[in-house]
Design a protein around this motif. Structure first.
Motif, PDB file in Angstrom:
ATOM      1  N   VAL A 267       0.832  -1.202   0.000  1.00 53.57           N
ATOM      2  CA  VAL A 267       0.000   0.000   0.000  1.00 53.57           C
ATOM      3  C   VAL A 267       0.866   1.251   0.000  1.00 53.57           C
ATOM      4  N   VAL A 268       1.880   1.287   0.835  1.00 52.22           N
ATOM      5  CA  VAL A 268       2.751   2.461   0.921  1.00 52.22           C
ATOM      6  C   VAL A 268       3.492   2.677  -0.392  1.00 52.22           C
ATOM      7  N   GLU A 269       4.017   1.621  -0.979  1.00 48.60           N
ATOM      8  CA  GLU A 269       4.782   1.751  -2.221  1.00 48.60           C
ATOM      9  C   GLU A 269       3.919   2.167  -3.404  1.00 48.60           C
ATOM     10  N   SER A 270       2.610   1.944  -3.313  1.00 48.59           N
ATOM     11  CA  SER A 270       1.726   2.356  -4.411  1.00 48.59           C
ATOM     12  C   SER A 270       1.631   3.879  -4.483  1.00 48.59           C
ATOM     13  N   GLY A 271       1.871   4.546  -3.371  1.00 48.38           N
ATOM     14  CA  GLY A 271       1.789   5.998  -3.336  1.00 48.38           C
ATOM     15  C   GLY A 271       0.365   6.517  -3.271  1.00 48.38           C
ATOM     16  N   ALA A 272      -0.609   5.626  -3.304  1.00 55.74           N
ATOM     17  CA  ALA A 272      -2.013   6.024  -3.270  1.00 55.74           C
ATOM     18  C   ALA A 272      -2.479   6.172  -1.821  1.00 55.74           C
ATOM     19  N   VAL A 273      -3.570   6.881  -1.651  1.00 52.86           N
ATOM     20  CA  VAL A 273      -4.172   7.025  -0.331  1.00 52.86           C
ATOM     21  C   VAL A 273      -4.623   5.636   0.132  1.00 52.86           C
ATOM     22  N   PRO A 274      -4.246   5.224   1.335  1.00 54.89           N
ATOM     23  CA  PRO A 274      -4.573   3.868   1.806  1.00 54.89           C
ATOM     24  C   PRO A 274      -6.027   3.719   2.253  1.00 54.89           C
ATOM     25  N   THR A 275      -6.918   3.596   1.288  1.00 58.67           N
ATOM     26  CA  THR A 275      -8.338   3.399   1.595  1.00 58.67           C
ATOM     27  C   THR A 275      -8.585   1.932   1.942  1.00 58.67           C
ATOM     28  N   PRO A 276      -9.708   1.630   2.587  1.00 61.15           N
ATOM     29  CA  PRO A 276     -10.026   0.218   2.851  1.00 61.15           C
ATOM     30  C   PRO A 276     -10.046  -0.632   1.581  1.00 61.15           C
ATOM     31  N   GLY A 277     -10.520  -0.082   0.480  1.00 58.57           N
ATOM     32  CA  GLY A 277     -10.539  -0.824  -0.789  1.00 58.57           C
ATOM     33  C   GLY A 277      -9.137  -1.169  -1.265  1.00 58.57           C
ATOM     34  N   ARG A 278      -8.210  -0.222  -1.146  1.00 51.58           N
ATOM     35  CA  ARG A 278      -6.829  -0.481  -1.558  1.00 51.58           C
ATOM     36  C   ARG A 278      -6.157  -1.480  -0.614  1.00 51.58           C
TER      37      ARG A 278
END
Length: 107
Positions: free
Chosen positions: A16-27
């Protein structure tokens, strides 16, 4: 979180962190599936627990949500204390290991 192994939590957190995206429950759920976690049983509960571990207060969430809590002290993964205005008292709250405590401190 006791039914999700700490190594899996770390892999999901890293993904999740490496994706750079906001860590939403879906992610978090998607990363969990990608890491081989497979959502079974109480899927919503597992995703909520992982999300809390990755971006929230983890095991301390309940203590921090209590309006009476004035202070929380973590000495070790299995030694968590709370003050609710009457001095420190030991809780039953536990972290998986020292790395889980360290991750929370870094967040």
């Amino acid at each position: 979180m006791s039914d999700v192994e700490p190594a899996l939590v770390e892999r999901v957190r890293r993904r999740v962190v490496e994706s750079g995206a906001v860590p939403t429950p879906g992610r978090v759920a998607a990363a969990f599936r990608q890491e081989g976690g497979g959502l079974r049983g109480d899927a919503a509960g597992v995703v909520a627990a992982l999300t809390s571990e990755i971006v929230g207060a983890g095991p301390l969430a309940g203590l921090l949500a209590d309006a009476a809590t004035t202070d929380v002290l973590v000495n070790a993964p299995d030694e968590v204390w709370v003050d609710r205005g009457e001095g420190l008292s030991r809780t039953t709250v536990r972290f998986a290991d020292e790395n889980a405590v360290r991750r929370l401190a870094q967040r």
